[in-house]
Design a protein around this motif. Structure first.
Motif, PDB file in Angstrom:
ATOM      1  N   LYS A  16      42.733  -7.135  40.042  1.00  0.00           N
ATOM      2  CA  LYS A  16      42.120  -6.790  41.329  1.00  0.00           C
ATOM      3  C   LYS A  16      40.873  -7.635  41.558  1.00  0.00           C
ATOM      4  N   LEU A  17      40.055  -7.778  40.521  1.00  0.00           N
ATOM      5  CA  LEU A  17      38.852  -8.593  40.640  1.00  0.00           C
ATOM      6  C   LEU A  17      39.200 -10.044  40.947  1.00  0.00           C
ATOM      7  N   VAL A  18      40.200 -10.576  40.272  1.00  0.00           N
ATOM      8  CA  VAL A  18      40.626 -11.957  40.515  1.00  0.00           C
ATOM      9  C   VAL A  18      41.018 -12.129  41.973  1.00  0.00           C
ATOM     10  N   SER A  19      41.777 -11.184  42.482  1.00  0.00           N
ATOM     11  CA  SER A  19      42.219 -11.245  43.877  1.00  0.00           C
ATOM     12  C   SER A  19      41.037 -11.216  44.840  1.00  0.00           C
ATOM     13  N   ILE A  20      40.085 -10.330  44.598  1.00  0.00           N
ATOM     14  CA  ILE A  20      38.922 -10.207  45.476  1.00  0.00           C
ATOM     15  C   ILE A  20      38.056 -11.468  45.401  1.00  0.00           C
ATOM     16  N   VAL A  21      37.885 -12.013  44.209  1.00  0.00           N
ATOM     17  CA  VAL A  21      37.095 -13.239  44.052  1.00  0.00           C
ATOM     18  C   VAL A  21      37.764 -14.384  44.813  1.00  0.00           C
ATOM     19  N   ASN A  40      24.109 -17.221  34.704  1.00  0.00           N
ATOM     20  CA  ASN A  40      24.627 -16.517  35.873  1.00  0.00           C
ATOM     21  C   ASN A  40      25.970 -17.078  36.310  1.00  0.00           C
ATOM     22  N   VAL A  41      26.569 -16.405  37.251  1.00  0.00           N
ATOM     23  CA  VAL A  41      27.876 -16.777  37.784  1.00  0.00           C
ATOM     24  C   VAL A  41      27.679 -17.775  38.922  1.00  0.00           C
ATOM     25  N   LYS A  42      28.402 -18.882  38.856  1.00  0.00           N
ATOM     26  CA  LYS A  42      28.329 -19.889  39.916  1.00  0.00           C
ATOM     27  C   LYS A  42      28.683 -19.249  41.259  1.00  0.00           C
ATOM     28  N   GLY A  43      27.819 -19.461  42.238  1.00  0.00           N
ATOM     29  CA  GLY A  43      28.062 -18.929  43.581  1.00  0.00           C
ATOM     30  C   GLY A  43      27.546 -17.520  43.799  1.00  0.00           C
ATOM     31  N   SER A  44      26.974 -16.913  42.762  1.00  0.00           N
ATOM     32  CA  SER A  44      26.457 -15.551  42.918  1.00  0.00           C
ATOM     33  C   SER A  44      25.028 -15.586  43.430  1.00  0.00           C
ATOM     34  N   VAL A  45      24.605 -14.466  44.008  1.00  0.00           N
ATOM     35  CA  VAL A  45      23.217 -14.303  44.428  1.00  0.00           C
ATOM     36  C   VAL A  45      22.578 -13.229  43.553  1.00  0.00           C
ATOM     37  N   VAL A  90      32.860  -2.239  48.287  1.00  0.00           N
ATOM     38  CA  VAL A  90      32.102  -2.643  47.102  1.00  0.00           C
ATOM     39  C   VAL A  90      32.912  -2.357  45.842  1.00  0.00           C
ATOM     40  N   THR A  91      32.959  -3.342  44.952  1.00  0.00           N
ATOM     41  CA  THR A  91      33.623  -3.199  43.664  1.00  0.00           C
ATOM     42  C   THR A  91      32.612  -3.447  42.563  1.00  0.00           C
ATOM     43  N   ASN A  92      32.599  -2.577  41.567  1.00  0.00           N
ATOM     44  CA  ASN A  92      31.763  -2.788  40.395  1.00  0.00           C
ATOM     45  C   ASN A  92      32.513  -3.730  39.467  1.00  0.00           C
ATOM     46  N   GLY A  93      32.003  -4.945  39.338  1.00  0.00           N
ATOM     47  CA  GLY A  93      32.650  -5.937  38.487  1.00  0.00           C
ATOM     48  C   GLY A  93      32.301  -5.815  37.021  1.00  0.00           C
ATOM     49  N   GLY A  94      31.399  -4.890  36.682  1.00  0.00           N
ATOM     50  CA  GLY A  94      31.007  -4.715  35.287  1.00  0.00           C
ATOM     51  C   GLY A  94      30.002  -5.762  34.867  1.00  0.00           C
ATOM     52  N   THR A  95      30.335  -6.507  33.824  1.00  0.00           N
ATOM     53  CA  THR A  95      29.392  -7.474  33.278  1.00  0.00           C
ATOM     54  C   THR A  95      29.469  -8.817  33.996  1.00  0.00           C
ATOM     55  N   TRP A  96      28.353  -9.533  33.970  1.00  0.00           N
ATOM     56  CA  TRP A  96      28.340 -10.858  34.601  1.00  0.00           C
ATOM     57  C   TRP A  96      29.258 -11.810  33.843  1.00  0.00           C
ATOM     58  N   GLN A  97      29.403 -11.606  32.542  1.00  0.00           N
ATOM     59  CA  GLN A  97      30.290 -12.465  31.766  1.00  0.00           C
ATOM     60  C   GLN A  97      31.746 -12.280  32.196  1.00  0.00           C
ATOM     61  N   ASN A  98      32.109 -11.047  32.505  1.00  0.00           N
ATOM     62  CA  ASN A  98      33.475 -10.777  32.978  1.00  0.00           C
ATOM     63  C   ASN A  98      33.741 -11.518  34.289  1.00  0.00           C
ATOM     64  N   ILE A  99      32.817 -11.425  35.213  1.00  0.00           N
ATOM     65  CA  ILE A  99      32.973 -12.096  36.504  1.00  0.00           C
ATOM     66  C   ILE A  99      32.940 -13.609  36.305  1.00  0.00           C
ATOM     67  N   ASN A 100      32.072 -14.080  35.417  1.00  0.00           N
ATOM     68  CA  ASN A 100      31.995 -15.513  35.153  1.00  0.00           C
ATOM     69  C   ASN A 100      33.322 -16.054  34.629  1.00  0.00           C
TER      70      ASN A 100
END
Length: 105
Positions: A16-21, A40-45, A90-100
């Motif tokens: 789901k996160l992959v799809s939303i990203v 940090n994650v590229k493109g994040s604020v 809004v989705t809680n992506g958890g950790t920044w490493q997961n989103i990265n």
């Protein structure tokens, strides 16, 4: 599913996160500026949790919002704050490493 995942929003699969990203979600890191500067994650604020309430205008007109932090705790709080202010995308992506990991695939 682990209790921490259930509590902090990690119960959504990474699919789901992959799809939303891929759809161009607004990626918001709610850690402190110092933590954000350390990686940090590229493109994040970076909108720290304690400043979120004063930065709500930045979330207007965003199709999807993913919030994340170091452990998932602050992002869970951020998700609640945003939802109390009318943001239902809004989705809680958890950790920044997961989103990265998702962003860099």
């Amino acid at each position: 599913m682990g209790i921490l995942n259930a509590l902090f929003g990690g119960n959504n699969s990474n699919e789901k996160l992959v799809s939303i990203v891929k759809e161009g979600a607004f990626l918001v890191d709610v850690r402190s500026p110092g933590e954000f500067a350390g990686g940090n994650v590229k493109g994040s604020v970076n909108i720290p949790l304690d400043q979120l309430q004063n930065q709500l205008s930045k979330f207007k007109d965003k199709k999807n919002i993913i919030v994340f932090c170091r452990s998932g705790n602050r992002s869970s709080q951020a998700k609640s704050i945003l939802e109390r202010n009318g943001f239902n995308n809004v989705t809680n992506g958890g950790t920044w490493q997961n989103i990265n990991t998702i962003v860099t695939k």
